[in-house]
Design a protein around this motif. Structure first.
Motif, PDB file in Angstrom:
ATOM      1  N   VAL A  59       2.485   3.328   6.494  1.00  0.00           N
ATOM      2  CA  VAL A  59       1.992   2.329   5.542  1.00  0.00           C
ATOM      3  C   VAL A  59       3.118   1.370   5.147  1.00  0.00           C
ATOM      4  O   VAL A  59       2.906   0.158   5.068  1.00  0.00           O
ATOM      5  N   VAL A  60       4.313   1.888   4.928  1.00  0.00           N
ATOM      6  CA  VAL A  60       5.442   1.049   4.520  1.00  0.00           C
ATOM      7  C   VAL A  60       5.772   0.016   5.595  1.00  0.00           C
ATOM      8  O   VAL A  60       6.211  -1.091   5.290  1.00  0.00           O
ATOM      9  N   ASN A  61       5.540   0.354   6.852  1.00  0.00           N
ATOM     10  CA  ASN A  61       5.859  -0.554   7.945  1.00  0.00           C
ATOM     11  C   ASN A  61       4.847  -1.694   8.104  1.00  0.00           C
ATOM     12  O   ASN A  61       5.070  -2.589   8.907  1.00  0.00           O
ATOM     13  N   GLU A 118       2.829  -5.114   7.113  1.00  0.00           N
ATOM     14  CA  GLU A 118       3.143  -6.349   6.394  1.00  0.00           C
ATOM     15  C   GLU A 118       2.096  -6.541   5.303  1.00  0.00           C
ATOM     16  O   GLU A 118       1.043  -7.131   5.528  1.00  0.00           O
ATOM     17  N   ASN A 170       3.964  -6.339  -1.955  1.00  0.00           N
ATOM     18  CA  ASN A 170       4.636  -5.215  -2.629  1.00  0.00           C
ATOM     19  C   ASN A 170       3.691  -4.414  -3.505  1.00  0.00           C
ATOM     20  O   ASN A 170       3.857  -3.207  -3.635  1.00  0.00           O
ATOM     21  N   HIS A 211       2.074  -1.865  -1.290  1.00  0.00           N
ATOM     22  CA  HIS A 211       3.044  -0.826  -0.932  1.00  0.00           C
ATOM     23  C   HIS A 211       3.251   0.125  -2.106  1.00  0.00           C
ATOM     24  O   HIS A 211       3.268   1.351  -1.930  1.00  0.00           O
ATOM     25  N   ASP A 212       3.407  -0.445  -3.296  1.00  0.00           N
ATOM     26  CA  ASP A 212       3.603   0.383  -4.493  1.00  0.00           C
ATOM     27  C   ASP A 212       2.399   1.281  -4.738  1.00  0.00           C
ATOM     28  O   ASP A 212       2.550   2.445  -5.111  1.00  0.00           O
ATOM     29  N   TYR A 224       0.311   2.554  -2.579  1.00  0.00           N
ATOM     30  CA  TYR A 224       0.374   3.685  -1.651  1.00  0.00           C
ATOM     31  C   TYR A 224       1.469   4.667  -2.043  1.00  0.00           C
ATOM     32  O   TYR A 224       1.250   5.879  -2.067  1.00  0.00           O
ATOM     33  N   GLN A 225       2.662   4.148  -2.349  1.00  0.00           N
ATOM     34  CA  GLN A 225       3.812   5.014  -2.636  1.00  0.00           C
ATOM     35  C   GLN A 225       3.652   5.794  -3.945  1.00  0.00           C
ATOM     36  O   GLN A 225       4.188   6.899  -4.069  1.00  0.00           O
ATOM     37  N   GLY A 260      -4.671  -3.024   5.950  1.00  0.00           N
ATOM     38  CA  GLY A 260      -3.888  -2.073   5.153  1.00  0.00           C
ATOM     39  C   GLY A 260      -4.690  -0.864   4.724  1.00  0.00           C
ATOM     40  O   GLY A 260      -4.178   0.024   4.060  1.00  0.00           O
TER      41      GLY A 260
END
Length: 146
Positions: free
Chosen positions: A19-21, A23, A26, A29-30, A32-33, A55
């Motif tokens: 997921v981080v890879n 595009e 942010n 990404h946040d 998901y993380q 995504g």
């Protein structure tokens, strides 16, 4: 830490790395993380798929799967018993409505309309078919395991 716990953590990390890879912004990404990772705490992931365009992702657990959409901000959990798979090989009989489509696999749920899962893998070029077939084979193994 037991070998099973270590393997489970590695599977979660592999998913988060994929997921981080992507595009994405942010915020996604946040999400998901933090949010999705918190939901996965203690879960044993058996596999995952990530749609590089949207995504969105599928996370395969022992007897269920989880659909994640950062755009919609939803995490949906589906028991394996509600998931079905359809496969269409259109190489010999072209569909006039979609003449470019050669091969398609679809995972979908039998759930209320607003909660339905519809995850597809398809291709319009013959060289893409083995990759789609491989993904579908993973779905079928997961659907048919005891």
């Amino acid at each position: 830490m037991s070998p099973q716990e270590s393997a489970s953590m590695a599977a979660v990390q592999a998913f988060l790395d994929d997921v981080v890879n992507l595009e994405m912004c942010n915020t996604f990404h946040d999400w998901y993380q933090l949010d999705v990772a918190a939901m996965l705490d203690g879960c044993k992931i058996e596999g995952h798929e990530v749609d590089e365009t949207s995504g969105e992702s599928l996370i395969f657990l022992n007897s269920s799967l989880v659909f994640c959409s950062p755009l919609l901000g939803i995490i949906r959990h589906y028991p394996r018993s509600l998931i079905h798979c359809f496969i269409e090989d259109r190489r010999k009989q072209i569909d006039p409505k979609d003449p470019e489509l050669l091969f398609k696999g679809e995972l979908f749920s039998v759930t209320p309309e607003q909660e339905q899962l519809c995850w597809t893998r398809d291709c319009i070029e013959a060289h893409q078919i083995p990759e789609v077939q491989s993904a579908i084979a993973n779905w079928m193994r997961w659907l048919n395991k005891a």
